[in-house]
Design a protein around this motif. Sequence first.
Motif, mmCIF file in Angstrom:
data_model
loop_
_atom_site.group_PDB
_atom_site.id
_atom_site.type_symbol
_atom_site.label_atom_id
_atom_site.label_comp_id
_atom_site.label_asym_id
_atom_site.label_seq_id
_atom_site.Cartn_x
_atom_site.Cartn_y
_atom_site.Cartn_z
ATOM 1 N N GLU A 1 -4.145 1.890 9.206
ATOM 2 C CA GLU A 1 -5.471 2.207 9.740
ATOM 3 C C GLU A 1 -6.392 0.990 9.731
ATOM 4 O O GLU A 1 -7.433 0.991 10.374
ATOM 5 N N ALA A 2 -6.004 -0.029 8.960
ATOM 6 C CA ALA A 2 -6.811 -1.246 8.859
ATOM 7 C C ALA A 2 -5.886 -2.453 8.940
ATOM 8 O O ALA A 2 -4.732 -2.391 8.519
ATOM 9 N N ASP B 1 0.826 -1.214 0.000
ATOM 10 C CA ASP B 1 0.000 0.000 0.000
ATOM 11 C C ASP B 1 0.854 1.255 0.000
ATOM 12 O O ASP B 1 1.701 1.445 0.871
ATOM 13 N N GLY C 1 -5.785 5.400 3.569
ATOM 14 C CA GLY C 1 -7.193 5.775 3.550
ATOM 15 C C GLY C 1 -8.128 4.638 3.201
ATOM 16 O O GLY C 1 -7.931 3.483 3.593
ATOM 17 N N ASP C 2 -9.168 4.972 2.430
ATOM 18 C CA ASP C 2 -10.201 3.999 2.099
ATOM 19 C C ASP C 2 -9.661 2.835 1.284
ATOM 20 O O ASP C 2 -10.082 1.687 1.469
ATOM 21 N N ILE C 3 -8.717 3.113 0.386
ATOM 22 C CA ILE C 3 -8.131 2.034 -0.424
ATOM 23 C C ILE C 3 -7.424 1.031 0.476
ATOM 24 O O ILE C 3 -7.525 -0.190 0.286
ATOM 25 N N GLN C 4 -6.697 1.525 1.474
ATOM 26 C CA GLN C 4 -6.022 0.618 2.395
ATOM 27 C C GLN C 4 -7.023 -0.231 3.165
ATOM 28 O O GLN C 4 -6.851 -1.444 3.311
ATOM 29 N N LYS C 5 -8.103 0.379 3.640
ATOM 30 C CA LYS C 5 -9.106 -0.346 4.416
ATOM 31 C C LYS C 5 -9.771 -1.433 3.577
ATOM 32 O O LYS C 5 -9.963 -2.568 4.036
ATOM 33 N N ARG C 6 -10.116 -1.109 2.352
ATOM 34 C CA ARG C 6 -10.736 -2.102 1.474
ATOM 35 C C ARG C 6 -9.742 -3.205 1.111
ATOM 36 O O ARG C 6 -10.124 -4.377 0.966
#
Length: 305
Positions: A240-241, A212, A216-221
């Motif tokens: 974050e995830a 990664d 943000g959101d890309i990392q979480k998904r």
Amino acid sequence: MKAIVVTERAAGTAGMKLVERPEPQASINDVVVRVHASGFVPTELTWPSTWTDRLERDRTPSIPGHELAGVVTALGYGTTGLSVGQRVFGLADWYRDGTLAEYVAIEARNLAPLPGDVDFTVGASLPISGLTAWQGLFQHGRFQAGQSVLAHGAAGAVGSMVTQLAREAGAHVIGSGRAADRQTVLDFGAKEFVDLDNDALEDIGKVDLVFDVIGGDIQKRSAALIRAGGTLVTIVGPAEARPSDGLAVDFVVEADRAQLSEIVQRVRDGRLRTNIGNVSMFDDAVAALNPTRRRKGNTIIRVRP
């Protein structure tokens, strides 16, 4: 000597100035390198180490830039393993004046020999992107041949190195990026491409490793795509995830002579291609480091023609 300095964090790259600075001296275990080419990562200007020393004291005006290729001109007391006149490349310490200068003092252990058939521009493009990819995959990601790797930002400086090194090591690589990056990513060796603006990331199924560079959101998904025992590796700060049944690792790249030598050998024999987006001469560096449009790949400054 000529050098580029920064003095105000809020000004960003717009606050860069080309000035005269004293030539550095070699401390214990240092060498002084006459810089021929320097790399620059724009996020450097958000790093605390650009502005303060390890005791959090202001160290401006500071010289940015941490990647270099050049020639050793002086050895500090106790320095071994390198010699005056030797071509070298490597990664400068985060808390010391950097490589956007005609000379830099740097710990000898942060440098590796640069073979005579590798141009200085190429050498300066390798340390951060190459070492980041190498360490993220093989040290922190625990990559093994036959695994699947999702490489985000696969057309960029780091992502393209991840894609190539993983492919060479026996991975099935899925590269992500913008629609316009598709062919570039496939040319670097990815087997599949995900358009992050238009494709459903989740459609790729499970993977063993996610590299990664976005967060943000890309990392979480992406964390949700990692199969049991897999790893999320990120270079954008603490994760974050986390995968439900795997590891999440964030790291800061470190200089490593042996790894640099492995990387440059792969460039020499054609297993690894550099990703240089723009090359500018030193007198034009401030303008080059303040682009008016998005640039792909590394920005390299030729300090000497």
